[in-house]
Design a protein around this motif. Structure first.
Motif, mmCIF file in Angstrom:
data_model
loop_
_atom_site.group_PDB
_atom_site.id
_atom_site.type_symbol
_atom_site.label_atom_id
_atom_site.label_comp_id
_atom_site.label_asym_id
_atom_site.label_seq_id
_atom_site.Cartn_x
_atom_site.Cartn_y
_atom_site.Cartn_z
ATOM 1 N N THR A 28 0.815 -1.215 0.000
ATOM 2 C CA THR A 28 0.000 0.000 0.000
ATOM 3 C C THR A 28 0.851 1.268 0.000
ATOM 4 O O THR A 28 0.397 2.304 -0.458
ATOM 5 N N LEU A 42 2.619 -9.073 8.547
ATOM 6 C CA LEU A 42 1.245 -9.214 8.096
ATOM 7 C C LEU A 42 0.870 -7.878 7.497
ATOM 8 O O LEU A 42 0.953 -6.845 8.170
ATOM 9 N N SER A 43 0.506 -7.876 6.204
ATOM 10 C CA SER A 43 0.260 -6.619 5.501
ATOM 11 C C SER A 43 -0.795 -6.793 4.425
ATOM 12 O O SER A 43 -0.976 -7.881 3.887
ATOM 13 N N SER A 44 -1.452 -5.699 4.113
ATOM 14 C CA SER A 44 -2.321 -5.688 2.943
ATOM 15 C C SER A 44 -1.472 -5.253 1.754
ATOM 16 O O SER A 44 -0.371 -4.724 1.925
ATOM 17 N N GLU A 46 -1.898 -3.838 -2.653
ATOM 18 C CA GLU A 46 -2.780 -3.164 -3.590
ATOM 19 C C GLU A 46 -2.808 -3.834 -4.960
ATOM 20 O O GLU A 46 -2.064 -4.773 -5.217
ATOM 21 N N GLY A 66 -4.913 -7.727 -1.793
ATOM 22 C CA GLY A 66 -5.129 -8.803 -0.835
ATOM 23 C C GLY A 66 -4.294 -8.612 0.415
ATOM 24 O O GLY A 66 -3.989 -7.485 0.809
ATOM 25 N N THR A 67 -3.909 -9.746 1.025
ATOM 26 C CA THR A 67 -3.081 -9.712 2.226
ATOM 27 C C THR A 67 -1.918 -10.684 2.071
ATOM 28 O O THR A 67 -2.000 -11.657 1.327
ATOM 29 N N GLU A 69 1.154 -12.736 4.505
ATOM 30 C CA GLU A 69 1.684 -13.096 5.818
ATOM 31 C C GLU A 69 3.049 -13.760 5.615
ATOM 32 O O GLU A 69 3.180 -14.653 4.762
#
Length: 133
Positions: A28, A42-44, A46, A66-67, A69
């Motif tokens: 992001t 842990l991240s989202s 784009e 999405g995400t 891990e």
């Protein structure tokens, strides 16, 4: 170069599973790369491109966000979409691009602007990736 486990899952399938040397994700706040022994994360992410490096070869795919891990040399990506160039239906992407542009230019109060903007961004991502825009 050391390897780690990568698994990419979309709502419809396990899109990728295997050992890789590196994966680059469209974060992001900008793209970031994951290598062997990466810190837990842990991240989202784009709309953009995911790059996977395996040995001397690098593969590139489009994603709708999405995400991700990262834990103990295992990376799990839950992606809204994950497509190679060959999987992209260019005509469908062109139609989605036109529909989104029309919705955004209509100025109707019934339009869900964030949804139309996201549809436009996904279509642009696919069309640029295939060289059609």
């Amino acid at each position: 170069m050391k390897e780690f486990e990568l698994e990419i899952i979309t709502p419809s399938k396990v899109a990728y599973k295997g050992k890789v040397n590196a994966v680059t994700v469209p974060g992001t706040l900008g793209s970031f790369q994951i290598l062997f022994n990466h810190a837990p994360l842990l991240s989202s992410f784009e709309i953009g491109r995911i790059k996977i490096k395996q040995g001397e070869s690098t593969s590139e795919f489009t994603t709708g966000g999405g995400t991700v891990e990262v834990l103990d040399n295992r990376v799990l990506i839950l992606a809204d979409s994950f497509e190679s160039k060959e999987e992209i239906d260019v005509e469908r992407a062109k139609n989605a691009y036109q529909r989104a542009k029309e919705r955004l230019s209509s100025h109707s109060k019934d339009i869900d602007i964030p949804r139309a903007e996201a549809a436009l961004a996904r279509a642009i991502n696919r069309l640029k990736f295939t060289g059609s825009l």
